[in-house]
Design a protein around this motif. Structure first.
Motif, PDB file in Angstrom:
ATOM      1  N   UNK B  10     -46.455 -12.377 -10.893  1.00  0.00           N
ATOM      2  CA  UNK B  10     -47.059 -10.981 -10.896  1.00  0.00           C
ATOM      3  C   UNK B  10     -48.402 -10.898 -10.249  1.00  0.00           C
ATOM      4  N   UNK B  45     -38.436 -14.374 -23.342  1.00  0.00           N
ATOM      5  CA  UNK B  45     -39.590 -15.328 -23.944  1.00  0.00           C
ATOM      6  C   UNK B  45     -40.217 -16.184 -23.032  1.00  0.00           C
ATOM      7  N   UNK B  48     -42.278 -14.082 -20.489  1.00  0.00           N
ATOM      8  CA  UNK B  48     -43.819 -13.470 -20.905  1.00  0.00           C
ATOM      9  C   UNK B  48     -44.593 -14.610 -21.164  1.00  0.00           C
ATOM     10  N   UNK B  49     -44.276 -15.734 -21.753  1.00  0.00           N
ATOM     11  CA  UNK B  49     -44.978 -16.870 -21.939  1.00  0.00           C
ATOM     12  C   UNK B  49     -45.642 -17.220 -20.769  1.00  0.00           C
ATOM     13  N   UNK B  51     -46.014 -16.004 -17.613  1.00  0.00           N
ATOM     14  CA  UNK B  51     -46.913 -14.962 -16.888  1.00  0.00           C
ATOM     15  C   UNK B  51     -47.653 -13.663 -17.392  1.00  0.00           C
ATOM     16  N   UNK B  52     -47.541 -13.854 -18.809  1.00  0.00           N
ATOM     17  CA  UNK B  52     -48.306 -13.003 -19.611  1.00  0.00           C
ATOM     18  C   UNK B  52     -48.116 -11.487 -19.252  1.00  0.00           C
ATOM     19  N   UNK B  53     -46.987 -10.954 -19.392  1.00  0.00           N
ATOM     20  CA  UNK B  53     -46.591  -9.607 -19.267  1.00  0.00           C
ATOM     21  C   UNK B  53     -45.566  -8.993 -20.258  1.00  0.00           C
ATOM     22  N   UNK B  54     -45.543  -7.760 -20.417  1.00  0.00           N
ATOM     23  CA  UNK B  54     -44.932  -7.139 -21.627  1.00  0.00           C
ATOM     24  C   UNK B  54     -43.351  -7.390 -21.438  1.00  0.00           C
ATOM     25  N   UNK B  55     -42.938  -7.806 -22.749  1.00  0.00           N
ATOM     26  CA  UNK B  55     -41.386  -8.384 -22.777  1.00  0.00           C
ATOM     27  C   UNK B  55     -40.582  -6.895 -22.322  1.00  0.00           C
TER      28      UNK B  55
END
Lengths: 297, 134
Positions: B10, B45, B48-49, B51-55
């Motif tokens: 991202x 899960x 998001x783990x 690339x640290x984006x909103x689920x």
């Protein structure tokens, strides 16, 4: 209580410290089920709003309702809201294990397995004194205490501001996993717009103690455009379009507008807007705030 | 747990909404044959783990892929690819890539830098699209 209660609802909320106004006439509704970014410059009122929501401060004027109840009204209300204050405060002389025990003794709904799992995952030694942890580890410990009581609403005040880029990324990745697994509503304040763009699907923009704009990120991006045209173009806009910011050079005029539909005027070149550009426009806009707070999709 | 077959990236400075970036990356992987019918996309899960984006962003991207008929969710199992975009043209990729490689060498020998090559490609690509339309 209905399931679609707003996480936070304010009505003409104001907070003054002596003669200084921190929040001024804020009316905003923050829905549950989102990761919400509370953005604004330093001193915009972000921390004040969060501390009002958790019950650490009392409003000077107006009302604030959190998950349908009054902030800090009693044990039941306190159990539903987790709060991580700025700089992730921990007790420096207590060990990591002491913190977990405190969390367990003070919170009826404490999830011991979740807390243990997190401490293990981050490689925190339960015998280590919290004062000797790195910034990233301290944040993880403080978040563990805030999340250990399994709150419905998690309020985070500048949770990553003091972390290096790697620790910041790890913290946010972990927070998003929590959001995916346990689905609390998360409200986090930040002045790092690239982080907000990654993790938030709803934003509230504060400037000068007022709510400038609030809404679903995708709706906001879809309802705003950047118009570029020759300097001579009249900046008068048709009904349904409002200029949020305007800038001019000798030859060119650039407008950031809110619009209900597509822009057809051939004198303008129309382009999409990014979240950062949109937030900055509202933060610096010299407009009556109350008229802007009610932007819908 | 077996990890999904592709990893997302991202870029928050691209100006493209994060959910669109995921949709584009899946389509790209389908076109290049990196993803095939039946492959499981990474779980929400996992994404998001990583690339640290909103689920919700991941869910929205997967819903869009379902809407396009490219993927389908199986309750309790995950989201799976239902259609390939590679089709019969995949066989021609290797020869075309080799030809393009030779062309790139020629362009560099002629003194073009990366930006000039990209600009020239873009312009020629657009011109040929216009010819096709005309």
């Amino acid at each position: 209580m209905s399931t679609n209660t707003n996480a936070i609802e304010t009505e003409r909320l104001s907070k003054r410290y002596g003669r200084r106004t921190a929040l001024d006439d804020c009316t905003v509704a923050i829905p549950t089920g989102h990761v919400v970014g509370l953005v604004g410059a330093n001193g915009a009122g972000k921390s004040t709003l969060l501390q009002l929501a958790v019950g650490l401060l009392e409003p000077t004027d107006g009302t604030i309702t959190v998950l349908g109840g009054r902030p800090g009204a009693g044990p039941a209300q306190l159990a539903r809201v987790g709060f991580l204050a700025q700089d992730a405060p921990v007790y420096g002389n207590l060990t990591v294990g002491d913190h977990l025990q405190l969390g367990e003794r003070l919170n009826p709904g404490w999830d011991r397995a979740l807390a243990r799992r997190r401490i293990e995952r981050f490689g925190l030694d339960p015998r280590q004194r919290a004062g000797r942890l790195s910034g990233g580890q301290r944040s993880q410990l403080a978040l563990t205490i805030a999340i250990g009581k399994r709150p419905e609403l998690l309020l985070l005040d500048e949770p990553v501001a003091s972390l290096d880029p790697l620790a910041r990324r790890e913290f946010l990745a972990d927070l998003m996993q929590l959001a995916a697994e346990h689905q609390p509503t998360v409200v986090l304040s930040s002045h790092l717009l690239s982080d907000v763009e990654r993790v938030c699907d709803h934003v509230v923009v504060l400037a000068g103690g007022r709510v400038r704009v609030a809404g679903d990120v995708d709706d906001l991006l879809a309802s705003h455009k950047v118009l570029t045209g020759a300097r001579t173009v009249s900046t008068a806009l048709p009904p349904g379009q409002t200029a949020i910011s305007a800038s001019h050079t000798d030859r060119q005029t650039t407008l950031l507008i809110r619009t209900a539909g597509p822009v057809h005027d051939p004198r303008w070149q129309v382009s999409d807007v990014g979240l950062e550009e949109l937030v900055l426009a509202y933060m610096s806009a010299d407009v009556p705030a109350r008229s802007l707070a009610a932007v819908g999709p | 747990m077996e990890f999904g077959v592709i990893e997302f990236r991202i870029d928050t400075h691209s100006g493209v909404a994060p959910y669109r970036q995921i949709v584009q990356q899946v389509r790209q992987a389908l076109r290049l044959g990196l993803l095939e019918e039946g492959d499981q996309l990474p779980t929400v899960k996992e994404v998001v783990a990583q690339v640290a984006i909103n689920p919700n962003t991941v869910l929205k991207a997967y819903r869009e892929l379902e809407h396009e008929g490219l993927a389908a969710g199986r309750p309790g199992l995950g989201t799976f690819v239902t259609r390939s975009l590679a089709d019969g043209s995949l066989g021609a990729h290797k020869a075309l890539a080799a030809e393009l490689g030779r062309w790139l060498q020629k362009a560099r020998r002629a003194g073009l830098d990366d930006d000039s090559i990209a600009a020239l490609f873009e312009r020629t690509f657009r011109a040929s699209m216009n010819e096709d339309v005309a």
